[in-house]
Scaffold this active site. Structure first.
Site, PDB file in Angstrom:
ATOM      1  N   GLY A  15       0.845  -1.209   0.000  1.00 62.86           N
ATOM      2  CA  GLY A  15       0.000   0.000   0.000  1.00 62.86           C
ATOM      3  C   GLY A  15       0.873   1.249   0.000  1.00 62.86           C
ATOM      4  O   GLY A  15       1.873   1.303   0.706  1.00 62.86           O
ATOM      5  N   ARG A  76       0.834  -4.945  -5.205  1.00 65.20           N
ATOM      6  CA  ARG A  76       1.069  -6.172  -4.441  1.00 65.20           C
ATOM      7  C   ARG A  76       1.289  -7.248  -5.500  1.00 65.20           C
ATOM      8  O   ARG A  76       0.554  -7.323  -6.476  1.00 65.20           O
ATOM      9  CB  ARG A  76      -0.109  -6.480  -3.536  1.00 65.20           C
ATOM     10  N   ASP A 107       5.681  -4.997   6.079  1.00 58.60           N
ATOM     11  CA  ASP A 107       6.329  -6.263   6.450  1.00 58.60           C
ATOM     12  C   ASP A 107       6.282  -7.310   5.334  1.00 58.60           C
ATOM     13  O   ASP A 107       7.244  -8.056   5.142  1.00 58.60           O
ATOM     14  CB  ASP A 107       5.753  -6.810   7.765  1.00 58.60           C
ATOM     15  N   THR A 130       4.375   2.640   5.644  1.00 60.18           N
ATOM     16  CA  THR A 130       2.986   2.173   5.783  1.00 60.18           C
ATOM     17  C   THR A 130       2.245   3.084   6.751  1.00 60.18           C
ATOM     18  O   THR A 130       2.809   3.502   7.766  1.00 60.18           O
ATOM     19  CB  THR A 130       2.911   0.714   6.300  1.00 60.18           C
ATOM     20  N   ASP A 132       0.008   2.122   8.604  1.00 56.55           N
ATOM     21  CA  ASP A 132      -0.515   1.317   9.715  1.00 56.55           C
ATOM     22  C   ASP A 132       0.356   1.351  10.981  1.00 56.55           C
ATOM     23  O   ASP A 132      -0.109   1.025  12.061  1.00 56.55           O
ATOM     24  CB  ASP A 132      -0.680  -0.147   9.280  1.00 56.55           C
ATOM     25  N   ASP A 134       2.749  -0.701  11.895  1.00 55.13           N
ATOM     26  CA  ASP A 134       2.639  -2.043  12.479  1.00 55.13           C
ATOM     27  C   ASP A 134       3.945  -2.820  12.351  1.00 55.13           C
ATOM     28  O   ASP A 134       3.944  -4.026  12.169  1.00 55.13           O
ATOM     29  CB  ASP A 134       1.485  -2.809  11.804  1.00 55.13           C
ATOM     30  N   ARG A 176      -5.407  -1.856   8.997  1.00 56.04           N
ATOM     31  CA  ARG A 176      -5.396  -3.317   8.807  1.00 56.04           C
ATOM     32  C   ARG A 176      -5.612  -3.992  10.153  1.00 56.04           C
ATOM     33  O   ARG A 176      -6.616  -3.740  10.793  1.00 56.04           O
ATOM     34  CB  ARG A 176      -4.076  -3.775   8.167  1.00 56.04           C
TER      35      ARG A 176
HETATM   36  O1  F6P Z   1      -1.689  -1.274   4.745  1.00 59.18           O
HETATM   37  C1  F6P Z   1      -2.237  -0.041   4.409  1.00 59.18           C
HETATM   38  C2  F6P Z   1      -3.728  -0.157   4.222  1.00 59.18           C
HETATM   39  O2  F6P Z   1      -4.226   1.129   3.875  1.00 59.18           O
HETATM   40  C3  F6P Z   1      -4.494  -0.729   5.415  1.00 59.18           C
HETATM   41  O3  F6P Z   1      -4.687   0.233   6.434  1.00 59.18           O
HETATM   42  C4  F6P Z   1      -5.762  -1.192   4.754  1.00 59.18           C
HETATM   43  O4  F6P Z   1      -6.332  -2.258   5.473  1.00 59.18           O
HETATM   44  C5  F6P Z   1      -5.268  -1.687   3.416  1.00 59.18           C
HETATM   45  O5  F6P Z   1      -4.030  -1.045   3.179  1.00 59.18           O
HETATM   46  C6  F6P Z   1      -6.198  -1.400   2.271  1.00 59.18           C
HETATM   47  O6  F6P Z   1      -5.676  -1.983   1.138  1.00 59.18           O
HETATM   48  P1  F6P Z   1      -6.229  -1.728  -0.338  1.00 59.18           P
HETATM   49  O7  F6P Z   1      -5.808  -0.348  -0.744  1.00 59.18           O
HETATM   50  O8  F6P Z   1      -5.579  -2.782  -1.146  1.00 59.18           O
HETATM   51  O9  F6P Z   1      -7.713  -1.829  -0.260  1.00 59.18           O
END
Ligand code: F6P
Length: 327
Positions: A15, A76, A107, A130, A132, A134, A176
């Site tokens: 992300g 990804r 991670d 990130t 998050d 985390d 997340r």
């Molecule tokens: O890891 C970053 C994040 O924004 C999380 O907070 C969220 O759960 C996820 O990515 C959303 O992913 P996507 O943009 O693939 O929907």
């Protein structure tokens, strides 16, 4: 022994997070400062596999420090989990002589980097990017501060309208399976309740507290819910509360991807610049396969393996503060 690094590839993976551009700029310019060549790999590991790789110079990273998203794009990439995918990626690096990598991501991205480096003897440096927050081994991750500030501005606005209508708002924020965005934005906006995955949610206690507030006519309440909370997201929480508090005027706001975009805050630009600079220093000095972090305002290097597995902890002190201040 790894050979001396002369050509560095930089990629953003997973992300996106605000400040990634500032970080790419720092990597490219520090590489050039050391007389190294710099390459931008487009769409993370996918670009490595598909040979979407561009030369970069000082000008390629001009006027980006203030921009959200990532000029390198991100993705990804399930193919990188397979040995054949990684072999293709390696061949593309090899034909250009790229012999060091900087990966800005989370991670999952570090996990890929560690496997790749073990297989192909290419030193990799991870930088935590990130929203998050985390990842263990660092007090900061690039993008978290911007995301929290975005959430705070949104929640402040929600409080204005909640106050005007005497409403109960359930506000879902990202993260997340981590609760840091919820915790920080909730405290900073004076949210009455904060639900995070790091603590088991006691829904009955929350409902008791809301009922007690209803009795004393405190009808404006903000409940900030982390998307990964064990009880469920904002809609689940609202549904359960409505069943037991039928008179409450409830609205749900899911903040969503606005938290990922926007111009990075000063803090995110600073940590991104500092981490990007130190990532290249690591490659030059032969400190390989680590994640560059900042702990107690000092650079901190965590083996990529450990950055993969660990998660940050939320202290009991924070939880106590939430409880006392939100009464
Ligand atoms: O890891 C970053 C994040 O924004 C999380 O907070 C969220 O759960 C996820 O990515 C959303 O992913 P996507 O943009 O693939 O929907």
């Amino acid at each position: 022994m790894h050979q001396k690094v002369t050509k560095i590839g930089v990629l953003t993976s997973g992300g996106d997070s605000p400040g990634m551009n500032a970080c790419v700029r720092a990597v490219v310019r520090t590489a050039i400062h050391h007389g190294l060549e710099a390459y931008g790999i487009i769409r993370g590991y996918a670009g490595m596999i598909e040979d979407d790789i561009q030369d970069m110079n000082s000008r390629s990273v001009a006027n980006i420090i203030q921009r959200g998203g990532t000029i390198l794009k991100t993705a990804r990439c399930p193919e990188f989990l397979l040995p054949e995918g990684r072999k293709k990626a390696y061949d593309n690096l090899k034909k250009r002589g790229i012999n060091g990598l900087v990966i800005v991501g989370g991670d999952g991205s570090f996990h890929g980097a560690q496997i790749f480096s073990n297989e192909f003897d290419i030193p990799c440096i991870g930088i935590p990017g990130t929203i998050d927050k985390d990842i263990a081994g660092t007090d900061f991750t690039i993008g978290f501060d911007t995301a929290v500030n975005t959430a705070v501005r949104a929640i402040d606005k929600i409080r204005d309208t909640a106050d005007a209508h005497d409403r109960l708002f359930i506000i879902e924020v990202m993260g997340r399976d981590a609760g840091y965005i919820a915790l920080h934005s909730g405290i900073a906006t004076g949210a009455e309740h904060i639900l995070i995955p790091e603590r088991k949610t006691d829904m009955q206690a929350l409902i008791r507290s809301l009922k007690e507030k209803e009795k004393r006519q405190k009808l404006v309440n903000l409940v900030v819910v982390a998307e990964g909370d064990d009880f469920g997201g904002g809609n689940e929480v609202a549904k359960t509360i409505k069943e037991q508090l039928p008179n409450a005027d409830i609205r749900v706001a899911i903040l969503g991807h606005i938290q990922r975009g926007g111009s990075p805050t000063c803090l995110d630009r600073l940590i991104a610049s500092r981490m990007g600079y130190h990532a290249v220093e690591c490659l030059v000095e032969g400190r390989h396969n680590v994640m560059v972090g900042i702990v107690n305002n000092k650079m901190h290097y965590t083996p990529l393996d450990n950055a993969v597995k660990a998660k940050q902890k939320i202290s009991d002190e924070w939880m106590k503060i939430v409880k006392i201040l939100a009464s």
